[in-house]
Design a protein around this motif. Structure first.
Motif, mmCIF file in Angstrom:
data_model
loop_
_atom_site.group_PDB
_atom_site.id
_atom_site.type_symbol
_atom_site.label_atom_id
_atom_site.label_comp_id
_atom_site.label_asym_id
_atom_site.label_seq_id
_atom_site.Cartn_x
_atom_site.Cartn_y
_atom_site.Cartn_z
ATOM 1 N N PHE A 223 -14.413 30.501 5.907
ATOM 2 C CA PHE A 223 -14.183 29.505 6.945
ATOM 3 C C PHE A 223 -14.725 28.182 6.399
ATOM 4 C CE2 PHE A 223 -14.272 33.513 9.207
ATOM 5 C CZ PHE A 223 -13.232 33.378 10.121
ATOM 6 N N LEU A 224 -13.822 27.246 6.117
ATOM 7 C CA LEU A 224 -14.201 26.030 5.402
ATOM 8 C C LEU A 224 -13.784 24.781 6.174
ATOM 9 C CD1 LEU A 224 -13.293 27.113 1.755
ATOM 10 C CD2 LEU A 224 -15.528 27.178 2.893
ATOM 11 N N GLY A 225 -14.494 24.513 7.227
ATOM 12 C CA GLY A 225 -14.286 23.284 7.968
ATOM 13 C C GLY A 225 -15.299 22.240 7.555
ATOM 14 N N THR A 226 -15.119 21.042 8.081
ATOM 15 C CA THR A 226 -16.046 19.946 7.812
ATOM 16 C C THR A 226 -16.576 19.415 9.137
ATOM 17 O OG1 THR A 226 -14.880 19.314 5.787
ATOM 18 C CG2 THR A 226 -16.270 17.638 6.797
ATOM 19 N N GLY A 227 -17.878 19.134 9.201
ATOM 20 C CA GLY A 227 -18.471 18.564 10.402
ATOM 21 C C GLY A 227 -18.348 19.480 11.597
ATOM 22 N N PHE B 101 -15.587 43.584 6.038
ATOM 23 C CA PHE B 101 -14.778 42.634 5.279
ATOM 24 C C PHE B 101 -15.628 41.394 5.034
ATOM 25 C CE2 PHE B 101 -11.327 39.442 4.782
ATOM 26 C CZ PHE B 101 -10.610 40.079 3.773
ATOM 27 N N PRO B 102 -15.868 41.031 3.777
ATOM 28 C CA PRO B 102 -16.777 39.918 3.488
ATOM 29 C C PRO B 102 -16.289 38.597 4.088
ATOM 30 C CG PRO B 102 -16.389 41.231 1.519
ATOM 31 C CD PRO B 102 -15.398 41.691 2.549
ATOM 32 N N ALA B 103 -17.165 37.952 4.840
ATOM 33 C CA ALA B 103 -16.846 36.674 5.479
ATOM 34 C C ALA B 103 -17.891 35.649 5.077
ATOM 35 C CB ALA B 103 -16.811 36.829 6.998
ATOM 36 N N PHE B 104 -17.422 34.496 4.646
ATOM 37 C CA PHE B 104 -18.297 33.420 4.201
ATOM 38 C C PHE B 104 -17.995 32.156 5.001
ATOM 39 C CE2 PHE B 104 -17.482 36.234 0.633
ATOM 40 C CZ PHE B 104 -18.743 36.488 0.123
ATOM 41 N N ILE B 105 -19.018 31.338 5.148
ATOM 42 C CA ILE B 105 -18.822 30.015 5.752
ATOM 43 C C ILE B 105 -19.582 29.035 4.872
ATOM 44 C CG2 ILE B 105 -20.760 30.259 7.376
ATOM 45 C CD1 ILE B 105 -18.864 28.726 9.405
ATOM 46 N N ASP B 106 -18.914 27.976 4.454
ATOM 47 C CA ASP B 106 -19.520 27.052 3.501
ATOM 48 C C ASP B 106 -19.034 25.643 3.793
ATOM 49 O OD1 ASP B 106 -20.965 26.107 1.272
ATOM 50 O OD2 ASP B 106 -20.427 27.872 0.075
ATOM 51 N N MET B 107 -19.605 24.678 3.084
ATOM 52 C CA MET B 107 -19.257 23.273 3.278
ATOM 53 C C MET B 107 -18.309 22.822 2.178
ATOM 54 S SD MET B 107 -22.832 21.484 4.370
ATOM 55 C CE MET B 107 -23.678 21.931 5.897
ATOM 56 N N PRO B 108 -17.120 22.332 2.529
ATOM 57 C CA PRO B 108 -16.201 21.833 1.508
ATOM 58 C C PRO B 108 -16.829 20.819 0.567
ATOM 59 C CG PRO B 108 -15.040 22.045 3.573
ATOM 60 C CD PRO B 108 -16.485 22.345 3.872
ATOM 61 N N ALA B 109 -17.652 19.922 1.087
ATOM 62 C CA ALA B 109 -18.257 18.899 0.229
ATOM 63 C C ALA B 109 -19.106 19.520 -0.872
ATOM 64 C CB ALA B 109 -19.107 17.947 1.073
ATOM 65 N N VAL C 8 -9.694 29.604 5.704
ATOM 66 C CA VAL C 8 -9.379 29.024 7.007
ATOM 67 C C VAL C 8 -9.946 27.615 7.036
ATOM 68 C CG1 VAL C 8 -9.642 29.198 9.504
ATOM 69 C CG2 VAL C 8 -9.417 31.279 8.123
ATOM 70 N N MET C 9 -9.067 26.628 7.178
ATOM 71 C CA MET C 9 -9.494 25.225 7.164
ATOM 72 C C MET C 9 -9.084 24.557 8.475
ATOM 73 S SD MET C 9 -8.623 24.065 3.241
ATOM 74 C CE MET C 9 -9.760 22.695 3.304
ATOM 75 N N PRO C 10 -10.037 24.344 9.376
ATOM 76 C CA PRO C 10 -9.737 23.645 10.629
ATOM 77 C C PRO C 10 -9.964 22.146 10.491
ATOM 78 C CG PRO C 10 -11.952 24.509 10.714
ATOM 79 C CD PRO C 10 -11.420 24.847 9.351
ATOM 80 N N ALA D 197 -9.613 17.175 0.019
ATOM 81 C CA ALA D 197 -9.968 17.313 -1.397
ATOM 82 C C ALA D 197 -10.105 18.774 -1.791
ATOM 83 C CB ALA D 197 -11.269 16.556 -1.669
ATOM 84 N N LEU D 198 -10.712 19.567 -0.922
ATOM 85 C CA LEU D 198 -10.892 20.984 -1.229
ATOM 86 C C LEU D 198 -9.559 21.726 -1.242
ATOM 87 C CD1 LEU D 198 -13.004 23.207 -1.777
ATOM 88 C CD2 LEU D 198 -12.972 23.692 0.666
ATOM 89 N N LEU D 199 -8.626 21.306 -0.401
ATOM 90 C CA LEU D 199 -7.323 21.965 -0.340
ATOM 91 C C LEU D 199 -6.658 21.982 -1.712
ATOM 92 C CD1 LEU D 199 -4.983 23.203 1.319
ATOM 93 C CD2 LEU D 199 -4.186 20.863 1.741
#
Length: 337
Positions: free
Chosen positions: A40-44, A63-71, A88-90, A101-103
């Motif tokens: 899950f890679l959203g910003t702010g 199922f491995p789930a990660f959440i991180d900061m695109p920056a 997943v990019m919201p 940029a991450l896309l």
């Protein structure tokens, strides 16, 4: 209700619910194709809204789930982020700089990108492998993003055989738009009083636990700080007793969010402690909201959605009370940074 468009709200949340079946098909296709994890890679603020879904998978699925900061990922990458990853990019605007940029980097890696946006004709609206568009604005986006990410998490668990009552849960969730509107109407008489407590101080400690901790973090950072310029100290309820409690005195405002998942006792611990030391504790408890026909299991899943829907009512009164529109900014998207 003050400054509120009921048909617009129903259309937006109904739009989020209507995406469930297609989200389920996309998730099924990804798993069938051999997906090995999800990021899950959203910003702010959009990133914060993904946290309950990521947490659900981390605690209830293998199922491995990660959440991180695109920056950060743009600079460091991740050993677990591969062509077998679901991304997943919201982004409500579809133009968030760090996410765009991450896309491009995700395309190079070959990961499958699901974008959740409010506008199709945008970089993220055009760039995802699977694009889900549901128009919303700041006052209606929280419930929409919470719902979409929850549908993704539940779908993963369904297709992995980790949940046996997906159909029943989905049926309850599809009733939410109308029920949320009823919750707003019922809470409206209390919203002004809560807003007056927020307006009465220029600093608040705001806390919660479990899947409502992100709601506390989001409301403090994205609403009170960004949109109202009120200083806050968001702190997880389990961390409250490892430093922040020393800031409490009789004149310090403490805002406590209580949800209905297994982490509720952590919020109750704060609730039991604080009244002896502050005269300004305010509690917002989702258990007080009536949801006819919704099971306790689903109530636990949607606690952050319930908070979002009443906090919008509080914010509507707060901006009028302080003569500070929620759209007013000094720096955010106003100057270069």
């Amino acid at each position: 209700m003050l400054n509120f468009d009921e048909p617009r709200f129903l259309k937006i949340q109904g739009g989020a619910v209507a995406l469930r079946a297609r989200l389920d098909r996309v998730v099924s296709d990804c798993l069938t194709a051999g997906a090995e994890n999800i990021y899950f890679l959203g910003t702010g603020g959009a990133a914060i809204l993904m946290q309950p879904a990521a947490q659900l998978l981390q605690r209830c699925s293998r199922f491995p789930a990660f959440i991180d900061m695109p920056a950060e990922l743009i600079l460091t990458g991740s050993a677990n982020l591969t062509s077998k990853s679901i991304i997943v990019m919201p982004s409500l605007s579809g133009t968030t700089k760090e996410s765009v940029a991450l896309l491009a980097q995700m395309k190079e890696i070959g990961a499958t990108v699901i974008t959740l946006v409010g506008h199709a004709d945008t970089p993220l609206g055009k760039g995802g492998d699977h694009v889900f568009v549901n128009f919303a604005e700041d006052d209606t986006s929280c419930e929409s993003f919470y719902l979409q990410s929850l549908f993704i998490a539940l779908s993963i668990m369904r297709h992995r055989g980790e949940i046996s009552n997906y159909a029943e849960i989905a049926a309850e969730l599809e009733r939410l738009p109308t029920l949320l509107l009823d919750v707003k109407r019922a809470y409206e008489p209390k919203a002004q009083e809560f807003a007056s407590k927020l307006a009465a101080a220029d600093y608040h400690i705001i806390t919660g636990a479990g899947n409502v901790w992100p709601a506390a973090f989001y409301y403090g950072m994205c609403i009170l700080e960004e949109m109202q310029w009120i200083r806050t100290r968001p702190v997880h309820a389990s961390d409250f007793f490892h430093g922040t409690l020393e800031l409490i005195d009789k004149d310090v405002s403490l805002i406590l969010f209580k949800g209905e998942d297994a982490l509720r006792p952590l919020a109750e611990r704060v609730e039991n402690f604080a009244p002896a030391y502050t005269e300004k504790m305010t509690v917002l408890d989702t258990a007080e909201f009536e949801l006819p026909g919704i099971s306790q299991e689903v109530r636990a899943l949607i606690s952050p959605i319930l908070l979002a829907t009443v906090l919008e009512r509080i914010s509507a009164h707060l901006e009028v009370m302080r003569n500070h529109p929620l759209t007013t900014r000094r720096y955010y998207k106003r100057v270069a940074y």
